[in-house]
Every structure is written in C-alpha cells, then in structure tokens.
Design an enzyme around this catalytic site. Structure first.
Site, mmCIF file in Angstrom:
data_model
loop_
_atom_site.group_PDB
_atom_site.id
_atom_site.type_symbol
_atom_site.label_atom_id
_atom_site.label_comp_id
_atom_site.label_asym_id
_atom_site.label_seq_id
_atom_site.Cartn_x
_atom_site.Cartn_y
_atom_site.Cartn_z
ATOM 1 N N PRO A 108 0.788 -1.239 0.000
ATOM 2 C CA PRO A 108 0.000 0.000 0.000
ATOM 3 C C PRO A 108 0.826 1.299 0.000
ATOM 4 C CG PRO A 108 -0.971 -1.589 1.515
ATOM 5 C CD PRO A 108 0.347 -2.167 1.067
ATOM 6 N N LYS A 162 3.750 8.403 -12.021
ATOM 7 C CA LYS A 162 2.530 7.810 -11.462
ATOM 8 C C LYS A 162 1.738 8.824 -10.640
ATOM 9 C CE LYS A 162 -0.402 4.831 -9.804
ATOM 10 N NZ LYS A 162 -1.560 4.440 -10.612
HETATM 11 P P1 NAD Z 1 -4.379 -3.906 -1.234
HETATM 12 O O1 NAD Z 1 -4.556 -3.315 0.108
HETATM 13 O O2 NAD Z 1 -5.516 -4.650 -1.876
HETATM 14 O O3 NAD Z 1 -3.106 -4.921 -1.246
HETATM 15 C C1 NAD Z 1 -1.933 -4.671 -0.546
HETATM 16 C C2 NAD Z 1 -1.515 -5.956 0.149
HETATM 17 O O4 NAD Z 1 -0.272 -5.733 0.816
HETATM 18 C C3 NAD Z 1 -2.519 -6.415 1.200
HETATM 19 O O5 NAD Z 1 -2.967 -7.731 0.888
HETATM 20 C C4 NAD Z 1 -1.731 -6.357 2.511
HETATM 21 O O6 NAD Z 1 -2.067 -7.391 3.416
HETATM 22 C C5 NAD Z 1 -0.305 -6.491 2.015
HETATM 23 N N1 NAD Z 1 0.700 -5.979 2.941
HETATM 24 C C6 NAD Z 1 0.741 -4.778 3.583
HETATM 25 N N2 NAD Z 1 1.857 -4.688 4.336
HETATM 26 C C7 NAD Z 1 2.520 -5.863 4.177
HETATM 27 C C8 NAD Z 1 3.724 -6.377 4.705
HETATM 28 N N3 NAD Z 1 4.477 -5.676 5.559
HETATM 29 N N4 NAD Z 1 4.104 -7.627 4.335
HETATM 30 C C9 NAD Z 1 3.345 -8.359 3.486
HETATM 31 N N5 NAD Z 1 2.186 -7.922 2.945
HETATM 32 C C10 NAD Z 1 1.785 -6.683 3.298
HETATM 33 O O7 NAD Z 1 -3.892 -2.700 -2.188
HETATM 34 P P2 NAD Z 1 -3.864 -2.686 -3.781
HETATM 35 O O8 NAD Z 1 -5.124 -2.092 -4.301
HETATM 36 O O9 NAD Z 1 -3.387 -4.004 -4.292
HETATM 37 O O10 NAD Z 1 -2.723 -1.575 -4.010
HETATM 38 C C11 NAD Z 1 -1.332 -1.868 -3.860
HETATM 39 C C12 NAD Z 1 -0.556 -0.676 -4.419
HETATM 40 O O11 NAD Z 1 -0.893 -0.512 -5.804
HETATM 41 C C13 NAD Z 1 -0.873 0.652 -3.727
HETATM 42 O O12 NAD Z 1 0.304 1.406 -3.600
HETATM 43 C C14 NAD Z 1 -1.844 1.308 -4.685
HETATM 44 O O13 NAD Z 1 -1.818 2.726 -4.585
HETATM 45 C C15 NAD Z 1 -1.325 0.819 -6.035
HETATM 46 N N6 NAD Z 1 -2.305 0.771 -7.120
HETATM 47 C C16 NAD Z 1 -3.551 0.254 -6.910
HETATM 48 C C17 NAD Z 1 -4.452 0.237 -7.982
HETATM 49 C C18 NAD Z 1 -5.846 -0.329 -7.818
HETATM 50 O O14 NAD Z 1 -6.678 -0.140 -8.731
HETATM 51 N N7 NAD Z 1 -6.137 -1.033 -6.735
HETATM 52 C C19 NAD Z 1 -4.089 0.744 -9.230
HETATM 53 C C20 NAD Z 1 -2.806 1.220 -9.415
HETATM 54 C C21 NAD Z 1 -1.913 1.237 -8.345
#
Ligand code: NAD
Length: 296
Positions: free
Chosen positions: A66, A170
């Site tokens: 995240p 980004k």
């Molecule tokens: P999400 O919350 O669904 O997934 C993040 C995962 O990371 C979670 O499953 C969480 O448990 C895990 N996590 C957190 N800390 C951790 C640690 N210390 N060790 C292991 N696992 C850990 O978020 P997402 O939507 O997948 O987004 C991830 C990144 O991608 C973010 O930076 C977001 O801004 C970016 N992003 C998201 C999208 C979207 O549409 N969702 C699009 C582009 C970019």
C-alpha cells in the site's frame, strides 16, 4: 523463466502474481493476509512463511504494497535487502512517495542489488487481464532486466528515468485521475438534477469532449456502464483511501517542485472529507457520494 518472490498479493498484486504464473514463472508469495495468499496459491504459487522466506532462493523480488512505510518495512532492517541472494533484482510496483522510493533504492544499491520502481496504471481490470502500464525508474540496465518480467503483467512498459522517476510519473497521473473522477461526478449529478437521464449523459459525454478513460472504463455513477466498481456497490477496485494517499503524494510533490496544483489541492481536501465520512474502503469512484450522499 524466473524464480520470483512476490510480496503483497492484494487487489492488484494477486492478479499480477497469477499472470506471472500463467507466463511460466515459478512464484513464492507472502502477504499479511492469508486469504490473499490463498488466492495465488490456488493458481500454483508456493506459500512463503515470511518476507525473508519469499526473498531467499529467488532471482527477482516483486512487491505490491500500500504505502511507502510498508515498502521500507519489507526491504530495510532485517527485510529483503538483508536476506536476498546476490544478484537478485528488486521491482517495487507499489505507488509510494518519491523519498521512500529513493531511500530503498539507495539501500539496495549500497548492498550490491539492482532495483526498479515500477508503479502501475490500469487498475484491477488491467491487473486481471495483464494490460497494465508500468512507469519505471532506475538504471537502464536494471530496467532492461525487469522488462521481460513486467511483460508478463503489462502491455506498456516505459523507462521514465532514474530512481524514483517512475513514482513521479505515477503521482502526476493519479492526481489527474482524482480530479477527473470528482469533476465527472459533479457534472453527472448536476445533469440528473436538471432532469437528464444518467444513461443519456453517459452516452453523449463518453463520445464528447468531456470524456476520459475514467468515464469510459470506471464511470463513477452506478449503472451507466456494466462491470465497473460503481455498478457493483462501489466494491474496489481502487479504494478511496488509496486515492487520498496518492493525492497527498501529489501535494508533497507539488511542494517539492514548487509547482502549483490548485485542482489537486481541492481533490485532496474533498477525498479527505469523503474518508472522514467513513467511505475509505469503498472504491474511489464513491466520491460521487460527497456530491449527493443518496446517489444510487
Ligand atoms: P491492497 O490493500 O488490496 O493490497 C496490498 C496488500 O499488501 C494487502 O494484501 C496487505 O495485506 C499487504 N501488505 C501490507 N503490508 C505488508 C507487509 N508488511 N508484508 C506483506 N504484505 C503486506 O492494495 P492494492 O489495491 O493491491 O494496491 C497496492 C498498491 O498498488 C498501492 O500502492 C496502490 O496505490 C497501487 N495501485 C492500486 C491500484 C488499484 O486499482 N487497486 C491501481 C494502481 C496502483
């Protein structure tokens, strides 16, 4: 085909990891959420017991976390940089602050590793169908090594510049996305209050100058377009709290650059209010609720 450790298999990382398996790579995955790991293990990944376990015995480590604090936690101290085998390439696809991206990159370089920041655009749909855009920062040689891996998850893979420059691109992109999602919500709700049907607004504006990829792929108003988070109870997708995170990153970047972003500032304050109202876990398109709390 490569051995890859994948850390962070949530809404984005899960389908990205699955596409790497489909492309023929072998994966070890770790996430704090067991449910998230199960999703990828069902597709053939090995379950790692810890961050360190995911980072050892592999050629590439990919992270999709995240925020910058998570990326620092995973890579620094006793994390990935301390335990990875010599020659391992690090790819961080999270969207994070430029400062954290550069700090982790420097720690990796000091320990003899190559690293690329490779945040993505394209949302969960792009993650699912392997059509993400990757915006990459780092040395050209590291980018060239990362490219074949990224090709398993995306279509448009661009070297933007040195360490942290992928994050800069980004952050610029997402500031526009936040502003446009809010602007689209305002216009549609105003149009409806003046008596025009939502579908008519969508059909006309999506083929006119008010259109955008936001409108065409993720219309923030429910029902106008099938398959969007707004048409599915605002289930994410891309959570509103993550959009706020990115808008805040844009405001920090604006300060750093000494470059004014007045619309970015309004979008940041509006998303902050929306999160304060308790909607942070909904898809970011739910920002339309701040214009009309009863929107359906
Ligand atoms: P999400 O919350 O669904 O997934 C993040 C995962 O990371 C979670 O499953 C969480 O448990 C895990 N996590 C957190 N800390 C951790 C640690 N210390 N060790 C292991 N696992 C850990 O978020 P997402 O939507 O997948 O987004 C991830 C990144 O991608 C973010 O930076 C977001 O801004 C970016 N992003 C998201 C999208 C979207 O549409 N969702 C699009 C582009 C970019």
């Amino acid at each position: 085909m490569a051995k890859i450790g994948f850390i962070g298999v949530g809404n984005m990382g899960g389908p990205m990891a699955r596409n790497l398996i489909t492309a023929g790579h072998s994966l070890k995955v770790f996430d704090l959420s067991e449910e998230a790991v199960n999703f990828v293990v069902q597709s053939g990944a090995e379950r790692a017991a810890s961050i360190q376990d995911a980072a050892k015995g592999v050629e590439i480590v990919v992270t999709m976390l995240p925020v910058g604090g998570n990326v620092r936690d995973v890579f620094l101290d006793d994390g990935v940089v301390a335990v990875a085998d010599p020659g391992t390439l690090f790819i961080d696809s999270s969207t994070i602050d430029v400062e954290s991206a550069v700090a982790v990159h420097e720690a990796a370089t000091a320990a003899g590793f190559e690293m690329v920041d490779a945040p993505v655009s394209g949302g969960t749909v792009g993650a699912d169908d392997g059509t993400l855009t990757f915006m990459c920062g780092g040395e050209k040689a590291a980018f060239d090594k990362a490219r074949p891996i990224l090709e398993g998850m995306g279509k448009n893979i661009v070297h933007c510049g040195g360490p942290g420059q992928g994050q800069v691109v980004k952050i610029c992109n997402n500031m526009i996305a936040g502003i446009v999602t809010l602007a689209t919500s305002e216009a549609f709700i105003m149009g409806e209050k003046l008596g025009v049907d939502r579908q008519v607004l969508f059909d006309v504006i999506s083929t006119s100058t008010g259109s955008s990829r936001i409108l065409e792929m993720a219309c923030p108003l429910p029902g106008a377009l099938a398959g969007t988070p707004s048409s599915n109870g605002f289930k994410p997708g891309f959570m509103a709290k993550l959009m706020l995170k990115d808008l805040r990153l844009s405001q920090a970047a604006s300060q750093m650059a000494g470059s004014p972003t007045p619309l970015g500032a309004v979008a940041t304050a509006t998303y902050q209010q929306h999160i304060n109202n308790g909607f942070g876990d909904l898809d970011n398109s739910s920002i339309c609720k701040i214009i009309d709390p009863n929107v359906k």
